[in-house]
Design a protein around this motif. Structure first.
Motif, short mmCIF file in Angstrom:
data_model
loop_
_atom_site.label_atom_id
_atom_site.label_comp_id
_atom_site.label_asym_id
_atom_site.label_seq_id
_atom_site.Cartn_x
_atom_site.Cartn_y
_atom_site.Cartn_z
N ARG A 44 -80.36 -5.91 20.32
CA ARG A 44 -81.60 -5.25 20.04
C ARG A 44 -81.18 -3.84 19.85
NH1 ARG A 44 -83.84 -6.66 24.40
NH2 ARG A 44 -85.10 -8.18 23.62
N GLY A 45 -80.37 -3.13 20.73
CA GLY A 45 -80.18 -1.69 20.24
C GLY A 45 -79.40 -1.62 18.94
N GLU A 46 -78.67 -2.50 18.58
CA GLU A 46 -78.07 -2.37 17.38
C GLU A 46 -79.20 -2.55 16.27
OE1 GLU A 46 -75.20 -5.25 17.08
OE2 GLU A 46 -73.59 -4.27 18.43
N GLY A 47 -79.98 -3.43 16.27
CA GLY A 47 -81.17 -3.84 15.36
C GLY A 47 -81.97 -2.36 15.51
N GLU A 48 -82.52 -1.78 16.59
CA GLU A 48 -83.31 -0.56 16.35
C GLU A 48 -82.54 0.54 15.92
OE1 GLU A 48 -86.21 -0.11 17.51
OE2 GLU A 48 -86.63 -1.73 18.45
N ALA A 49 -81.01 0.60 15.89
CA ALA A 49 -80.47 1.68 15.43
C ALA A 49 -80.34 1.35 13.99
CB ALA A 49 -79.06 1.57 15.86
N GLN A 50 -80.11 0.25 13.34
CA GLN A 50 -80.36 -0.03 12.03
C GLN A 50 -81.85 0.02 11.38
OE1 GLN A 50 -78.82 -3.77 11.42
NE2 GLN A 50 -76.90 -3.70 12.19
N ARG A 51 -82.76 -0.12 12.27
CA ARG A 51 -84.14 -0.02 11.77
C ARG A 51 -84.39 1.35 11.67
NH1 ARG A 51 -88.78 0.72 14.77
NH2 ARG A 51 -90.33 0.08 13.69
N SER A 52 -83.91 2.01 12.69
CA SER A 52 -84.20 3.71 12.48
C SER A 52 -83.36 4.31 11.25
CB SER A 52 -83.73 4.26 13.63
OG SER A 52 -84.60 3.81 14.85
N ALA A 53 -82.22 3.78 11.01
CA ALA A 53 -81.32 4.28 9.86
C ALA A 53 -82.21 3.82 8.59
CB ALA A 53 -79.99 3.60 10.04
N VAL A 54 -82.49 2.81 8.56
CA VAL A 54 -83.54 2.34 7.29
C VAL A 54 -84.68 3.20 7.15
CG1 VAL A 54 -84.67 0.56 6.23
CG2 VAL A 54 -82.43 0.17 7.29
N PHE A 55 -85.46 3.31 8.11
CA PHE A 55 -86.48 4.33 7.97
C PHE A 55 -86.12 5.64 7.72
CE2 PHE A 55 -89.07 1.27 10.98
CZ PHE A 55 -90.00 0.88 9.77
N ALA A 56 -85.16 6.06 8.55
CA ALA A 56 -84.81 7.52 8.11
C ALA A 56 -84.20 7.79 6.54
CB ALA A 56 -83.57 7.90 9.02
N ASN A 57 -83.58 6.68 6.23
CA ASN A 57 -83.21 6.64 4.59
C ASN A 57 -84.31 6.64 3.87
OD1 ASN A 57 -81.35 6.71 2.61
ND2 ASN A 57 -81.26 4.34 2.71
N ALA A 58 -85.39 5.78 4.14
CA ALA A 58 -86.51 5.63 3.60
C ALA A 58 -87.34 6.96 3.35
CB ALA A 58 -87.43 4.39 3.73
N PHE A 59 -87.45 7.47 4.41
CA PHE A 59 -88.10 8.90 4.71
C PHE A 59 -87.52 9.96 3.67
CE2 PHE A 59 -88.90 12.87 6.79
CZ PHE A 59 -90.20 13.03 6.52
N ASN A 60 -86.22 10.06 3.80
CA ASN A 60 -85.57 10.98 2.89
C ASN A 60 -85.59 10.87 1.60
OD1 ASN A 60 -84.51 12.27 5.21
ND2 ASN A 60 -82.75 11.03 5.53
N ARG A 61 -85.73 9.45 1.08
CA ARG A 61 -85.65 9.24 -0.25
C ARG A 61 -87.25 9.65 -0.92
NH1 ARG A 61 -82.69 3.41 -1.55
NH2 ARG A 61 -80.69 4.17 -1.09
N ASP A 62 -88.19 9.32 -0.07
CA ASP A 62 -89.73 9.62 -0.59
C ASP A 62 -90.55 9.83 0.72
OD1 ASP A 62 -92.28 9.57 -1.64
OD2 ASP A 62 -91.81 7.87 -3.00
#
Length: 310
Positions: A233-251
């Motif tokens: 779950r922690g690894e998934g949350e980390a990946q989710r946060s990374a995906v969200f952060a990447n999406a936020f940085n793009r647009d």
């Protein structure tokens, strides 16, 4: 000639009578004692035809037939006591034969019934002696054969004094008396119940050990699974946060729009949720038209009011 016929007939009858009274037959199952005036003069043991002095009616010579085969004496329902004080009902028999006809004649007058009467008394006493020095289980074990040999050895001297030879002694039946049977049954029942209780106790102990081991394994397995699930779950949350952060940085604007749509879907579901918010709330900014975000210009000062209609 006719006067001589009766005389010849008488002489012939006398001769036949003398021959008949002088002949005796011994078969293969017999032995014969030849007596003269009550005294034993001979014993015939081989099968065949033999002669003796005639006139047995005058005690000159007489014969007595003795059995020459194996005889059997049964002893039934004899109650004997063993060393522990308990009782058995015993059936046994003796296989014997007459091996000394002279002694048999002199001791029991050649009577099998009288010989068996004396032998029965000695047989009964020998059985009681042999059983009396042994324990309760001896007659029901492999020691039974030794007991039969011991009875035979004790009985043989008495049998020899009667002119008999003991061929074999067999114990046909050894049963507990009714009282002893009930006592034995109660004892065996108590032993079996005690053994069953011991087995149940060992079973309960083993079940407790197995149950404790299973409970420990369950706890360890659940803890390990929870640990792995938390890690995943922690690894998934980390990946989710990374995906969200990447999406936020793009647009950032699109990301903000996506998050608002997700919030609308969660807040405005069909479970009857009631929300009291100002229409100007930031939460509803995407429900307003694009122009609504622009300020409406204020009317010019001093402008003439529209004329009133007549």
């Amino acid at each position: 000639m006719s006067n001589r016929l009766p005389i010849i007939g008488v002489f012939a009858a006398i001769i036949l009578f003398l021959i008949w009274s002088s002949i005796f037959v011994v078969n293969e199952r017999q032995q014969v004692i030849v007596l003269r005036f009550g005294e034993i003069v001979d014993v015939k043991t081989e099968p065949g035809i033999y002669f003796k002095a005639p006139f047995s009616m005058f005690e000159a010579d007489n014969v007595q037939v003795i059995e020459d085969r194996v005889l059997r004496l049964d002893l039934d329902d004899i109650r004997v006591q063993v060393s522990g004080g308990k009782f058995y009902d015993v059936d046994a028999f003796i296989a014997y034969r007459i091996n000394d006809a002279r002694k048999f004649r002199s001791t029991v007058s050649g009577s099998v019934e009288l010989a068996e009467q004396r032998l029965r008394t000695r047989f009964d006493a020998a059985l009681r002696r042999v059983y009396g020095v042994r324990g309760f289980e001896a007659a029901l074990s492999e020691e039974r054969a030794a007991m039969m040999r011991e009875v035979r050895d004790q009985l043989q001297p008495d049998a020899t004094s009667l002119g008999l030879e003991i061929q074999d002694v067999r114990i046909r039946r050894t049963d507990l008396t009714q009282e002893v049977s009930q006592q034995t049954f109660d004892r065996m029942k108590a032993e079996r119940l005690a053994e069953a209780e011991r087995l149940r106790a060992r079973g309960r102990e083993a079940a407790q050990r197995i149950r404790a081991r299973a409970d420990r394994e369950v706890v360890e397995t659940v803890a390990e699974a929870q640990k792995e699930s938390e890690i995943l779950r922690g690894e998934g949350e980390a990946q989710r946060s990374a995906v969200f952060a990447n999406a936020f940085n793009r647009d950032p604007e699109f990301f903000d729009f996506y998050r608002s749509m997700s919030a609308y879907g969660t807040a405005l579901n069909a479970d009857g949720t009631t929300m009291v918010l100002s229409p100007e709330s930031e939460f509803f900014r995407y429900f307003r038209s694009p122009d609504s975000n622009k300020a409406t210009p204020a009317p010019a000062a001093g402008a003439a009011a529209p004329a009133a209609s007549n």
